[in-house]
Design an enzyme around this catalytic site. Structure first.
Site, short mmCIF file in Angstrom:
data_model
loop_
_atom_site.label_atom_id
_atom_site.label_comp_id
_atom_site.label_asym_id
_atom_site.label_seq_id
_atom_site.Cartn_x
_atom_site.Cartn_y
_atom_site.Cartn_z
N ARG A 51 1.04 -0.84 -0.06
CA ARG A 51 0.06 -0.50 0.65
C ARG A 51 1.18 1.62 -0.12
NH1 ARG A 51 -3.74 -1.81 4.94
NH2 ARG A 51 -4.92 -4.01 3.85
N ASP A 53 2.38 5.09 -0.33
CA ASP A 53 1.90 6.51 0.17
C ASP A 53 1.30 6.92 -0.61
OD1 ASP A 53 2.23 5.74 2.80
OD2 ASP A 53 4.14 6.20 2.98
N ARG A 198 11.60 5.87 3.57
CA ARG A 198 11.88 7.72 3.65
C ARG A 198 11.87 7.50 5.50
NH1 ARG A 198 6.14 8.80 2.38
NH2 ARG A 198 6.42 11.52 3.04
#
Length: 247
Positions: A51, A53, A198
């Site tokens: 999933r 972002d 990230r």
């Protein structure tokens, strides 16, 4: 008789609110559901492996769905691409066993994060890289990244989610290299926590900029404390390159 179909999907995530269907805003999953339903003339709901972002891209995300349509499965990819917007393309459609689940398999996921490291931005690479003004030392970033290789508790490098209390993951490789003004981080592992890549990159920014020494990455990892790591890096530099299924 229903058949299960596995899709390999590439997309530019710039214009989308991530993968998963949202109450407001268009998503990759919503586009696939809508256009597969139109093509196959039945209600389709895909199940994605990752999933991603908002703003994150993919070369090889994976999704599955069940269908009663008689269209040859290998032709679905080409056919649905005539319905989809140009920034989403199904690369392949194949038949898989009925119990195949894209998330609950032994896999290796590989992500790429690109950093345009120069005083002036470059509009020709800005959709798929993050611009960083201050000079970065890619060799020190690579040195720091090696402390992450192996099986660890990555609590320091994830945004907390109560539904996923297990933060142990295995990183197989985490390499940082510079080619001209572009720095590329390549990271592969058996799974990743929410915002994990990230946050790792955000911490590598601190190392590359000389704010912390490479050796401190080990201390941050062992602290299991999100406040010890760097900021969450921007999404546009991140691309899911592929998912390798070992079964």
């Amino acid at each position: 008789m229903k058949r299960r179909v596995k899709l390999t999907v590439a997309y530019d995530g710039t214009s989308y609110h991530g993968w998963q269907v949202q109450p407001e805003g268009d998503t990759i999953e919503a586009q696939l559901n809508r256009n597969l339903s139109a093509l196959l003339r039945e209600e389709i709901h895909v199940l994605g492996a990752s999933r991603t972002d908002a703003g994150v891209h993919a070369m090889g995300n994976v999704a599955v769905f069940d269908t009663s349509a008689r269209m040859p499965i290998e032709k679905i990819a080409l056919a649905v691409n005539t319905y989809l917007p140009p920034d989403i393309r199904v690369q392949e459609s194949v038949h898989v066993r009925d119990d195949f689940h894209p998330r609950f398999c032994d896999t290796t996921k590989t992500y790429r994060y690109q950093i345009w490291n120069r005083r002036i931005p470059n509009p020709l690479v800005s959709r798929y890289s993050t611009y960083y003004y201050y000079a970065l030392d890619a060799k020190k970033m690579h040195q720091a990244a090696q402390y992450l290789v192996g099986e660890h508790d990555f609590s320091s490098f994830c945004t907390a989610r109560p539904d996923r209390p297990n933060h142990v993951r295995t990183i197989y490789r985490c390499d940082v290299a510079r080619d001209g003004d572009m720095i590329t981080v390549m990271i592969s592992g058996n799974g990743f926590l929410y915002n994990m890549v990230r946050i790792i990159v955000g911490t590598l920014f601190q190392v590359g900029g000389g704010l912390i020494p490479p050796e401190e990455m080990k201390e941050i990892l062992e602290a299991k404390d999100r406040s010890r790591a760097g900021d969450t890096a921007r999404p546009e530099g991140l691309t899911l390159m592929g998912i390798e299924y070992h079964e």
